[in-house]
Design an enzyme around this catalytic site. Structure first.
Site, PDB file in Angstrom:
ATOM      1  N   VAL A  52       0.864  -1.122  -0.023  1.00  0.00           N
ATOM      2  CA  VAL A  52      -0.070   0.061   0.116  1.00  0.00           C
ATOM      3  C   VAL A  52       0.781   1.222   0.165  1.00  0.00           C
ATOM      4  O   VAL A  52       0.335   2.440  -0.160  1.00  0.00           O
ATOM      5  CB  VAL A  52      -0.973   0.018   1.144  1.00  0.00           C
ATOM      6  CG1 VAL A  52      -2.152  -0.963   1.164  1.00  0.00           C
ATOM      7  CG2 VAL A  52      -0.260  -0.270   2.555  1.00  0.00           C
ATOM      8  N   TYR A  53       2.067   1.230   0.250  1.00  0.00           N
ATOM      9  CA  TYR A  53       3.089   2.410   0.168  1.00  0.00           C
ATOM     10  C   TYR A  53       2.887   3.216  -1.147  1.00  0.00           C
ATOM     11  O   TYR A  53       3.263   2.446  -2.330  1.00  0.00           O
ATOM     12  CB  TYR A  53       4.693   2.054   0.636  1.00  0.00           C
ATOM     13  CG  TYR A  53       4.614   1.762   1.952  1.00  0.00           C
ATOM     14  CD1 TYR A  53       3.346   1.626   3.019  1.00  0.00           C
ATOM     15  CD2 TYR A  53       5.702   1.308   2.551  1.00  0.00           C
ATOM     16  CE1 TYR A  53       3.685   1.430   4.178  1.00  0.00           C
ATOM     17  CE2 TYR A  53       5.959   0.931   3.736  1.00  0.00           C
ATOM     18  CZ  TYR A  53       4.951   0.899   4.645  1.00  0.00           C
ATOM     19  OH  TYR A  53       5.013   0.703   5.978  1.00  0.00           O
ATOM     20  N   SER A  54       2.334   4.371  -1.259  1.00  0.00           N
ATOM     21  CA  SER A  54       2.332   5.099  -2.478  1.00  0.00           C
ATOM     22  C   SER A  54       1.523   4.074  -3.504  1.00  0.00           C
ATOM     23  O   SER A  54       1.722   4.205  -4.682  1.00  0.00           O
ATOM     24  CB  SER A  54       3.533   5.476  -2.890  1.00  0.00           C
ATOM     25  OG  SER A  54       4.207   6.419  -1.987  1.00  0.00           O
ATOM     26  N   GLY A  56       1.763   1.095  -4.146  1.00  0.00           N
ATOM     27  CA  GLY A  56       2.456   0.022  -4.761  1.00  0.00           C
ATOM     28  C   GLY A  56       3.751   0.713  -5.557  1.00  0.00           C
ATOM     29  O   GLY A  56       4.635  -0.069  -5.820  1.00  0.00           O
TER      30      GLY A  56
END
Length: 335
Positions: A52-54, A56
């Site tokens: 979920v960071y940015s 993907g």
């Protein structure tokens, strides 16, 4: 950099982990690559990311560096799944279908056949724990993940997951929780449960979401996370009268030791019992170098004791001064 075993496992990792939450949003690909090279040059090995960071993009940037910049076998790649909440039958949460789909998508973005550590990002009330951990078993037995861990679980959730997984030959090895001088709630239940079950603790937010660096004492710098509409609430949770006293103690200790408040705060949590590797997120190389400078710092016992006292989770009457929601961490807006 010192290498430590991750929990009761045979996996060795650097005692500092490079976080990537800002990659693809506040940190572009070039800056991310430079930071990773500096981290590896300092002896670091453990890089922590998530699907979920940015959206993907953090995983995608890390994977692009494995093409011709950094050998894959020089990096211990840790990623997470289970926090995404999308529509559709395989869209999110900690169901078997969603988790295994997320893992395959992560492998594609990371440009690799396996991850060294795959972590369940958060507890899911809507899915039976047995189903969630069955997905972990599949990931481990198929070789798509070498080790497995959990993140942001309450103490009873850590104990439940670790106990169930210990019935297989593939036990959990780690847990991620917020832990710093400003938030020691992990010490009440999560850390004892982790130690009992042989899980190594990887603290996130070891710098109190940036507040322990002292940068917010006189206001909110324009270029800080606290000035960002995206992260202001995340940072401001730790800007209270109580935390101001702790920050002042850290600043005083740093002045006496001839080092930075960042180094003092990081060294404190790094050397706490049960801690394996604090996860430090740096937007750029300059911030990362500040964290790496703490590698040689060992806090004198008198200073460590003073910091323990000023940050004690119990107030003068012995009652807790931690948030009522301590078991439900105020997680950052990842995307």
């Amino acid at each position: 950099m010192e290498q430590r075993r991750l929990g009761a496992s045979g996996l060795k990792v650097s005692r500092l982990a490079l976080g990537t939450m800002s990659w693809g949003r506040d940190t572009d690909a070039d800056e991310a690559g430079a930071s990773l090279l500096a981290f590896l040059d300092a002896g670091g090995t453990l890089v922590d990311t998530a699907d979920v960071y940015s959206g993907g993009e953090a995983e995608r940037i890390l994977g692009s560096l494995f093409d011709d910049v950094i050998p894959r076998n020089e990096v211990v790649v840790a990623t997470k799944a289970g926090a995404r909440r999308d529509d559709g039958p395989f869209g999110g949460g900690a169901s078997r279908a969603a988790l295994l789909t997320a893992l395959d998508d992560s492998l594609d973005r990371l440009n690799t056949d396996y991850v060294d550590l795959w972590q369940l990002h958060e507890w899911d009330d809507d899915v039976p724990l047995e189903e969630t951990l069955a997905a972990v078993d599949v990931a481990l037995t198929t070789g798509r993940a070498r080790y497995a861990g959990i993140a942001n679980y309450a103490g009873w959730q850590v104990a439940s997951a670790a106990t169930r997984q210990s019935l297989t030959s593939l036990p959990l090895v780690s847990v991620q929780s917020e832990y710093s001088l400003l938030d020691r709630s992990v010490e009440t239940e999560v850390l004892p449960a982790a130690e009992h079950h042989g899980l190594g603790l990887m603290p996130w937010g070891p710098l109190g979401r940036g507040v322990l660096t002292g940068k917010y004492r006189e206001g909110v710098p324009a270029d800080s996370r606290g000035a960002s509409e995206h992260l202001a609430g995340y940072v401001n949770r730790h800007r209270t009268e109580r935390t101001a006293r702790i920050v002042q103690a850290v600043v005083t200790a740093a002045h006496g030791l001839g080092t930075s408040p960042l180094a003092v705060a990081l060294a404190w949590v790094r050397d706490r019992p049960g801690v394996v590797a604090p996860v430090v997120g740096a937007r750029d190389g300059a911030q990362l170098l500040g964290s790496l400078a703490a590698e040689d710092l060992v806090l004198p016992s008198a200073i460590r004791g003073a910091l323990d006292d000023v940050s004690s989770p119990a107030g003068p009457s012995g009652t807790s001064v931690l948030d009522d929601e301590a078991e439900e961490p105020d997680l950052p807006p990842w995307e």
